[in-house]
Design a protein around this motif. Structure first.
Motif, PDB file in Angstrom:
ATOM      1  N   THR A  61      -6.500   2.360   1.858  1.00  0.00           N
ATOM      2  CA  THR A  61      -6.112   2.434   3.272  1.00  0.00           C
ATOM      3  C   THR A  61      -5.825   1.047   3.827  1.00  0.00           C
ATOM      4  O   THR A  61      -5.395   0.915   4.955  1.00  0.00           O
ATOM      5  CB  THR A  61      -7.210   3.102   4.121  1.00  0.00           C
ATOM      6  N   GLY A  62      -6.068   0.018   3.021  1.00  0.00           N
ATOM      7  CA  GLY A  62      -5.799  -1.355   3.427  1.00  0.00           C
ATOM      8  C   GLY A  62      -6.944  -1.962   4.217  1.00  0.00           C
ATOM      9  O   GLY A  62      -7.960  -1.326   4.478  1.00  0.00           O
ATOM     10  N   PHE A  63      -6.752  -3.209   4.598  1.00  0.00           N
ATOM     11  CA  PHE A  63      -7.752  -3.946   5.366  1.00  0.00           C
ATOM     12  C   PHE A  63      -7.221  -4.153   6.777  1.00  0.00           C
ATOM     13  O   PHE A  63      -6.128  -4.669   6.962  1.00  0.00           O
ATOM     14  CB  PHE A  63      -8.059  -5.293   4.705  1.00  0.00           C
ATOM     15  N   LYS A  64      -8.006  -3.732   7.761  1.00  0.00           N
ATOM     16  CA  LYS A  64      -7.589  -3.838   9.147  1.00  0.00           C
ATOM     17  C   LYS A  64      -7.909  -5.223   9.690  1.00  0.00           C
ATOM     18  O   LYS A  64      -8.952  -5.774   9.411  1.00  0.00           O
ATOM     19  CB  LYS A  64      -8.308  -2.789  10.006  1.00  0.00           C
ATOM     20  N   ALA A 123      -7.985  -7.919  13.260  1.00  0.00           N
ATOM     21  CA  ALA A 123      -8.447  -7.840  14.647  1.00  0.00           C
ATOM     22  C   ALA A 123      -7.350  -7.403  15.615  1.00  0.00           C
ATOM     23  O   ALA A 123      -7.637  -6.947  16.715  1.00  0.00           O
ATOM     24  CB  ALA A 123      -9.009  -9.194  15.082  1.00  0.00           C
ATOM     25  N   LYS A 124      -6.094  -7.525  15.197  1.00  0.00           N
ATOM     26  CA  LYS A 124      -4.976  -7.174  16.081  1.00  0.00           C
ATOM     27  C   LYS A 124      -4.454  -5.753  15.826  1.00  0.00           C
ATOM     28  O   LYS A 124      -3.424  -5.377  16.366  1.00  0.00           O
ATOM     29  CB  LYS A 124      -3.847  -8.179  15.893  1.00  0.00           C
ATOM     30  N   GLY A 125      -5.134  -5.007  14.970  1.00  0.00           N
ATOM     31  CA  GLY A 125      -4.724  -3.631  14.703  1.00  0.00           C
ATOM     32  C   GLY A 125      -3.749  -3.489  13.543  1.00  0.00           C
ATOM     33  O   GLY A 125      -3.308  -2.390  13.239  1.00  0.00           O
ATOM     34  N   GLY A 126      -3.405  -4.603  12.908  1.00  0.00           N
ATOM     35  CA  GLY A 126      -2.516  -4.546  11.752  1.00  0.00           C
ATOM     36  C   GLY A 126      -3.277  -4.146  10.490  1.00  0.00           C
ATOM     37  O   GLY A 126      -4.508  -4.128  10.471  1.00  0.00           O
ATOM     38  N   ALA A 176      -5.973   7.270   8.781  1.00  0.00           N
ATOM     39  CA  ALA A 176      -5.574   6.315   7.750  1.00  0.00           C
ATOM     40  C   ALA A 176      -4.399   6.843   6.934  1.00  0.00           C
ATOM     41  O   ALA A 176      -4.205   8.042   6.798  1.00  0.00           O
ATOM     42  CB  ALA A 176      -6.754   6.025   6.821  1.00  0.00           C
ATOM     43  N   GLY A 177      -3.637   5.948   6.379  1.00  0.00           N
ATOM     44  CA  GLY A 177      -2.547   6.286   5.479  1.00  0.00           C
ATOM     45  C   GLY A 177      -2.628   5.417   4.240  1.00  0.00           C
ATOM     46  O   GLY A 177      -3.566   4.638   4.074  1.00  0.00           O
ATOM     47  N   CYS A 178      -1.652   5.537   3.372  1.00  0.00           N
ATOM     48  CA  CYS A 178      -1.610   4.733   2.143  1.00  0.00           C
ATOM     49  C   CYS A 178      -1.054   3.357   2.458  1.00  0.00           C
ATOM     50  O   CYS A 178       0.072   3.219   2.921  1.00  0.00           O
ATOM     51  CB  CYS A 178      -0.748   5.427   1.096  1.00  0.00           C
ATOM     52  N   HIS A 179      -1.876   2.326   2.207  1.00  0.00           N
ATOM     53  CA  HIS A 179      -1.460   0.939   2.428  1.00  0.00           C
ATOM     54  C   HIS A 179      -1.763   0.129   1.177  1.00  0.00           C
ATOM     55  O   HIS A 179      -2.695  -0.669   1.142  1.00  0.00           O
ATOM     56  CB  HIS A 179      -2.180   0.342   3.641  1.00  0.00           C
ATOM     57  N   GLY A 180      -1.000   0.385   0.124  1.00  0.00           N
ATOM     58  CA  GLY A 180      -1.179  -0.337  -1.122  1.00  0.00           C
ATOM     59  C   GLY A 180      -0.912   0.557  -2.314  1.00  0.00           C
ATOM     60  O   GLY A 180      -0.134   1.499  -2.241  1.00  0.00           O
ATOM     61  N   ARG A 181      -1.599   0.275  -3.417  1.00  0.00           N
ATOM     62  CA  ARG A 181      -1.320   0.954  -4.678  1.00  0.00           C
ATOM     63  C   ARG A 181      -2.614   1.212  -5.443  1.00  0.00           C
ATOM     64  O   ARG A 181      -3.650   0.633  -5.131  1.00  0.00           O
ATOM     65  CB  ARG A 181      -0.374   0.106  -5.520  1.00  0.00           C
ATOM     66  N   ILE A 182      -2.498   2.043  -6.477  1.00  0.00           N
ATOM     67  CA  ILE A 182      -3.586   2.267  -7.413  1.00  0.00           C
ATOM     68  C   ILE A 182      -3.208   1.596  -8.729  1.00  0.00           C
ATOM     69  O   ILE A 182      -2.080   1.753  -9.205  1.00  0.00           O
ATOM     70  CB  ILE A 182      -3.824   3.778  -7.636  1.00  0.00           C
ATOM     71  N   GLU A 183      -4.159   0.848  -9.298  1.00  0.00           N
ATOM     72  CA  GLU A 183      -3.969   0.225 -10.608  1.00  0.00           C
ATOM     73  C   GLU A 183      -5.090   0.687 -11.526  1.00  0.00           C
ATOM     74  O   GLU A 183      -6.263   0.564 -11.179  1.00  0.00           O
ATOM     75  CB  GLU A 183      -4.021  -1.304 -10.506  1.00  0.00           C
ATOM     76  N   GLY A 231     -13.299   6.426  -4.041  1.00  0.00           N
ATOM     77  CA  GLY A 231     -12.764   6.317  -2.688  1.00  0.00           C
ATOM     78  C   GLY A 231     -11.680   5.269  -2.548  1.00  0.00           C
ATOM     79  O   GLY A 231     -11.371   4.511  -3.472  1.00  0.00           O
ATOM     80  N   HIS A 232     -11.104   5.207  -1.366  1.00  0.00           N
ATOM     81  CA  HIS A 232     -10.033   4.253  -1.073  1.00  0.00           C
ATOM     82  C   HIS A 232     -10.530   2.807  -1.190  1.00  0.00           C
ATOM     83  O   HIS A 232     -11.678   2.497  -0.881  1.00  0.00           O
ATOM     84  CB  HIS A 232      -9.457   4.512   0.323  1.00  0.00           C
ATOM     85  N   ASP A 233      -9.659   1.947  -1.689  1.00  0.00           N
ATOM     86  CA  ASP A 233      -9.915   0.503  -1.758  1.00  0.00           C
ATOM     87  C   ASP A 233     -11.107   0.148  -2.645  1.00  0.00           C
ATOM     88  O   ASP A 233     -11.710  -0.911  -2.484  1.00  0.00           O
ATOM     89  CB  ASP A 233     -10.114  -0.084  -0.358  1.00  0.00           C
ATOM     90  N   VAL A 234     -11.475   1.008  -3.572  1.00  0.00           N
ATOM     91  CA  VAL A 234     -12.587   0.761  -4.499  1.00  0.00           C
ATOM     92  C   VAL A 234     -12.084  -0.074  -5.674  1.00  0.00           C
ATOM     93  O   VAL A 234     -10.963   0.105  -6.145  1.00  0.00           O
ATOM     94  CB  VAL A 234     -13.186   2.099  -4.999  1.00  0.00           C
ATOM     95  N   VAL A 235     -12.933  -0.983  -6.155  1.00  0.00           N
ATOM     96  CA  VAL A 235     -12.649  -1.758  -7.368  1.00  0.00           C
ATOM     97  C   VAL A 235     -13.752  -1.475  -8.374  1.00  0.00           C
ATOM     98  O   VAL A 235     -14.938  -1.687  -8.087  1.00  0.00           O
ATOM     99  CB  VAL A 235     -12.571  -3.272  -7.074  1.00  0.00           C
ATOM    100  N   VAL A 236     -13.362  -0.963  -9.545  1.00  0.00           N
ATOM    101  CA  VAL A 236     -14.282  -0.731 -10.649  1.00  0.00           C
ATOM    102  C   VAL A 236     -13.848  -1.655 -11.780  1.00  0.00           C
ATOM    103  O   VAL A 236     -12.740  -1.522 -12.297  1.00  0.00           O
ATOM    104  CB  VAL A 236     -14.260   0.745 -11.118  1.00  0.00           C
ATOM    105  N   GLU A 237     -14.715  -2.588 -12.134  1.00  0.00           N
ATOM    106  CA  GLU A 237     -14.357  -3.566 -13.159  1.00  0.00           C
ATOM    107  C   GLU A 237     -14.485  -2.979 -14.563  1.00  0.00           C
ATOM    108  O   GLU A 237     -14.994  -1.871 -14.745  1.00  0.00           O
ATOM    109  CB  GLU A 237     -15.231  -4.814 -13.010  1.00  0.00           C
ATOM    110  N   GLU A 238     -14.052  -3.736 -15.572  1.00  0.00           N
ATOM    111  CA  GLU A 238     -13.976  -3.272 -16.960  1.00  0.00           C
ATOM    112  C   GLU A 238     -15.320  -2.792 -17.500  1.00  0.00           C
ATOM    113  O   GLU A 238     -16.373  -3.252 -17.081  1.00  0.00           O
ATOM    114  CB  GLU A 238     -13.403  -4.360 -17.880  1.00  0.00           C
ATOM    115  N   ASN A 239     -15.221  -1.828 -18.418  1.00  0.00           N
ATOM    116  CA  ASN A 239     -16.361  -1.280 -19.165  1.00  0.00           C
ATOM    117  C   ASN A 239     -17.395  -0.558 -18.311  1.00  0.00           C
ATOM    118  O   ASN A 239     -18.519  -0.337 -18.760  1.00  0.00           O
ATOM    119  CB  ASN A 239     -17.050  -2.368 -19.997  1.00  0.00           C
ATOM    120  N   ALA A 240     -17.054  -0.173 -17.098  1.00  0.00           N
ATOM    121  CA  ALA A 240     -17.988   0.574 -16.248  1.00  0.00           C
ATOM    122  C   ALA A 240     -17.911   2.064 -16.589  1.00  0.00           C
ATOM    123  O   ALA A 240     -16.897   2.554 -17.090  1.00  0.00           O
ATOM    124  CB  ALA A 240     -17.659   0.350 -14.780  1.00  0.00           C
ATOM    125  N   GLU A 241     -19.010   2.775 -16.306  1.00  0.00           N
ATOM    126  CA  GLU A 241     -19.072   4.223 -16.470  1.00  0.00           C
ATOM    127  C   GLU A 241     -19.499   4.821 -15.140  1.00  0.00           C
ATOM    128  O   GLU A 241     -20.528   4.428 -14.579  1.00  0.00           O
ATOM    129  CB  GLU A 241     -20.062   4.597 -17.568  1.00  0.00           C
TER     130      GLU A 241
END
Length: 182
Positions: free
Chosen positions: A105-108, A110-113, A81-88, A134-144
């Motif tokens: 790492t992005g979302f794969k 069916a065609k390998g893209g 895997a490589g970097c396919h996107g950003r961190i916010e 981890g990669h592609d994780v979403v943590v919403e507001e006010n979480a610990e």
């Protein structure tokens, strides 16, 4: 466009390294030995602790603190895997010492893209020492978070994950949930 912009009142510690594609908002502090490389934008009043490594693409809202020895923008090498996107990262977050936050790492398809993705922390998120986001994780507001979150995990608003929790990939932790120590 502008290269290496430091807002008014910024402070750089000894041996700090700030790359040419980094934009720091007013009153940011980058401590001793910290490294900021790649496309990074930090909002007003952010703090970057000593020996912290940040690699873009990465944006952070205002008044967010990254404690010493964090690695923000680690690229996993799992299965090639490589970097396919950003961190916010939102505003008013605290990221304690020795935390790792991985690039997506992005979302794969069916065609390998690979479709671009985002590893995201909402506003007012508190990440305790030695946690892994981890990669592609979403943590919403006010979480610990005091946990190891595998790839593609979603932690909904206000959830609390206690020390030692490990969350399997593709899991969702509900709003205001509490996971006890693991």
């Amino acid at each position: 466009g502008p290269r290496g912009v430091l807002g008014q009142g910024c402070s750089l510690g000894a041996h700090a390294s700030v790359g040419p594609d980094v934009l720091l908002g007013p009153n940011c502090v980058v401590s001793h030995g910290a490294t900021l490389a790649g496309n990074i934008v930090l909002g007003e009043d952010c703090e970057v602790g000593a020996q912290t490594m940040m690699r873009g693409p990465l944006t952070s809202g205002r008044n967010t603190a990254f404690f010493p020895h964090c690695t923000i923008g680690t690229a996993t090498r799992h299965l090639g895997a490589g970097c396919h996107g950003r961190i916010e990262i939102g505003s008013h977050c605290i990221v304690e010492s020795h935390v790792n936050i991985f690039h997506p790492t992005g979302f794969k398809d069916a065609k390998g893209g690979v479709r671009q993705s985002c590893t995201r922390l909402g506003d007012r998120v508190y990440v305790m020492p030695y946690s892994n986001i981890g990669h592609d994780v979403v943590v919403e507001e006010n979480a610990e978070i005091a946990a190891n979150l595998a790839g593609y995990v979603r932690v909904m608003r206000g959830a609390k994950l206690a020390n030692g929790c490990t969350v399997h990939q593709f899991s969702t932790i509900g709003a205001c949930a509490f996971l006890a120590m693991g």
